[in-house]
Design a protein around this motif. Structure first.
Motif, PDB file in Angstrom:
ATOM      1  N   SER A  78       0.833  -1.203   0.000  1.00  0.00           N
ATOM      2  CA  SER A  78       0.000   0.000   0.000  1.00  0.00           C
ATOM      3  C   SER A  78       0.868   1.253   0.000  1.00  0.00           C
ATOM      4  O   SER A  78       1.726   1.431   0.869  1.00  0.00           O
ATOM      5  N   SER A  79       0.582   2.146  -0.950  1.00  0.00           N
ATOM      6  CA  SER A  79       1.316   3.424  -0.956  1.00  0.00           C
ATOM      7  C   SER A  79       0.726   4.379   0.086  1.00  0.00           C
ATOM      8  O   SER A  79       1.380   5.310   0.526  1.00  0.00           O
ATOM      9  N   THR A  80      -0.514   4.130   0.511  1.00  0.00           N
ATOM     10  CA  THR A  80      -1.157   4.992   1.507  1.00  0.00           C
ATOM     11  C   THR A  80      -0.561   4.762   2.894  1.00  0.00           C
ATOM     12  O   THR A  80      -0.264   5.714   3.617  1.00  0.00           O
ATOM     13  N   THR A  81      -0.424   3.501   3.272  1.00  0.00           N
ATOM     14  CA  THR A  81       0.103   3.200   4.616  1.00  0.00           C
ATOM     15  C   THR A  81       1.629   3.041   4.601  1.00  0.00           C
ATOM     16  O   THR A  81       2.259   3.111   5.656  1.00  0.00           O
ATOM     17  N   ASN A 135      -7.775   9.323   8.991  1.00  0.00           N
ATOM     18  CA  ASN A 135      -6.469   9.773   8.516  1.00  0.00           C
ATOM     19  C   ASN A 135      -5.830  10.572   9.642  1.00  0.00           C
ATOM     20  O   ASN A 135      -6.236  11.710   9.911  1.00  0.00           O
ATOM     21  N   LYS A 188      -3.502   6.035   7.800  1.00  0.00           N
ATOM     22  CA  LYS A 188      -4.413   6.723   6.873  1.00  0.00           C
ATOM     23  C   LYS A 188      -5.460   5.717   6.413  1.00  0.00           C
ATOM     24  O   LYS A 188      -5.640   5.484   5.198  1.00  0.00           O
ATOM     25  N   ASN A 248     -10.325   4.785  -0.929  1.00  0.00           N
ATOM     26  CA  ASN A 248      -9.780   4.930  -2.291  1.00  0.00           C
ATOM     27  C   ASN A 248      -8.823   3.817  -2.712  1.00  0.00           C
ATOM     28  O   ASN A 248      -9.071   3.123  -3.688  1.00  0.00           O
ATOM     29  N   GLU A 249      -7.709   3.664  -1.994  1.00  0.00           N
ATOM     30  CA  GLU A 249      -6.669   2.786  -2.552  1.00  0.00           C
ATOM     31  C   GLU A 249      -7.109   1.330  -2.674  1.00  0.00           C
ATOM     32  O   GLU A 249      -6.928   0.708  -3.727  1.00  0.00           O
ATOM     33  N   GLU A 284      -8.342   6.941   3.962  1.00  0.00           N
ATOM     34  CA  GLU A 284      -7.903   7.008   2.564  1.00  0.00           C
ATOM     35  C   GLU A 284      -7.715   5.604   1.971  1.00  0.00           C
ATOM     36  O   GLU A 284      -8.109   5.335   0.833  1.00  0.00           O
ATOM     37  N   TYR A 285      -7.140   4.708   2.756  1.00  0.00           N
ATOM     38  CA  TYR A 285      -6.884   3.347   2.277  1.00  0.00           C
ATOM     39  C   TYR A 285      -8.187   2.613   1.932  1.00  0.00           C
ATOM     40  O   TYR A 285      -8.315   2.010   0.860  1.00  0.00           O
TER      41      TYR A 285
END
Ligand SMILES: N[C@@H](CCC(=O)N[C@@H](CSC=O)C(=O)NCC(=O)O)C(=O)O
Length: 291
Positions: free
Chosen positions: A23-26, A110, A121, A128-129, A124-125
């Motif tokens: 995951s680029s978010t976490t 978040n 986050k 969206n992601e 957001e995860y």
């Protein structure tokens, strides 16, 4: 392929895929379980999706193993996504010190306060992601109908389901929750989490992430919201859940379509969850066009 498949397990005629992705978010690997019903496995008909958010201390395994969502989801042709409850492995100071904050307790927000803003986050995860990665995946996207998604959850995850639903009007077709934390700004679990993730003084951010506050200004007409709370739930008795505060806010704001049910003697456990999971799947299915 975005996902590594750790296991494929037959369940109620469908398949439960235990997955992991980066995951680029976490900024961490994230585990997620995906149940695909038999109808989607055996034809090109995509399944509507129910996202299930777990409670404190949980991983994707708890509900996949003992929530029994797969039973009714299989009959109706519904896919179920079981995400994790926080990033794991960031190695932040104090991240593993308590069971109700940090790892396993991301609260689907978040975080704005250091060090948690680095990776915590989960809003957001989940919003969206994770769905965009799943729906566009070469292997799993073909099973899933990205236009028909509902959300549900338990306890901390019940609150996550309520807030993500209220914050993103129209994104989910319906919402339900089992024993949700309803007013985190006013209960010990929420006060601890929000103080850590947003700062004790940042009450504006608290409000933006509290279901009881959000429903006061929600613009929708029909909330399509089902909530079950057990009267024998010790966390309810201790004032961690506060469903009455949510009910009062619903009444004051004149919001329609909220059904809060008090189930006699049921506790906070997965015995409670499993007893009503068919009904929560039916609630989602009604608005996803499956019933
Ligand atoms: N370890 C705690 C109890 C933690 C607990 O009960 N977690 C619940 C969610 S509580 C709210 O988010 C849960 O779902 N646990 C997993 C399970 O499989 O039951 C304690 O010791 O009190």
């Amino acid at each position: 392929m975005a996902f590594a498949t750790k296991a494929t397990i037959a369940s109620f005629g469908g398949k439960l895929f235990k997955l992991s992705h980066s995951s680029s978010t976490t900024g961490t690997p994230m585990a997620v379980n995906l149940f695909v019903p038999p109808s989607a496995l055996s034809s090109s008909k995509k399944a509507p999706v129910l996202i299930y958010l777990s409670g404190l201390t949980c991983s994707p395994e708890n509900c996949s193993e003992k929530g029994f969502f797969q039973h009714r989801a299989s009959q109706l042709g519904l896919a179920v996504v079981y995400p994790d409850t926080s990033p794991r492995g960031l190695d932040l100071p104090g991240e593993k010190d308590s069971w109700d904050f940090g790892e396993g307790a991301g609260f689907y927000v978040n975080a704005t306060q250091q060090p948690w803003s680095k990776g915590y986050k989960m809003d957001e995860y989940i919003t969206n992601e994770l769905p965009s990665t799943l729906f566009s995946d070469a292997e799993f996207g073909k099973y899933l109908d990205a236009d028909k998604v509902s959300i549900t959850g338990h306890s901390m995850g019940g609150h996550g389901a309520l807030t993500l639903y209220l914050k993103n009007e129209g994104k989910y077709k319906s919402v339900s929750a089992f024993a949700p934390i309803c007013n985190p700004s006013k209960c010990p679990w929420g006060e601890k989490a929000f103080s850590g993730y947003f700062g004790a003084e940042n009450k504006e951010e608290w409000k933006k992430n509290d279901a009881t506050e959000l429903i006061k200004t929600w613009g929708g007409k029909d909330a399509r919201m089902l909530i079950d709370v057990g009267t024998g739930d010790n966390f309810y008795k201790q004032g961690q859940l506060l469903p009455e505060n949510l009910e009062a806010a619903v009444k004051e704001a004149g919001v329609k379509g909220v059904d809060v049910r008090y189930q006699k003697d049921y506790d906070h456990s997965y015995y409670f969850m499993a007893s009503f999971s068919d009904e929560h799947v039916d609630h989602a299915a009604k608005y996803l066009g499956l019933l």
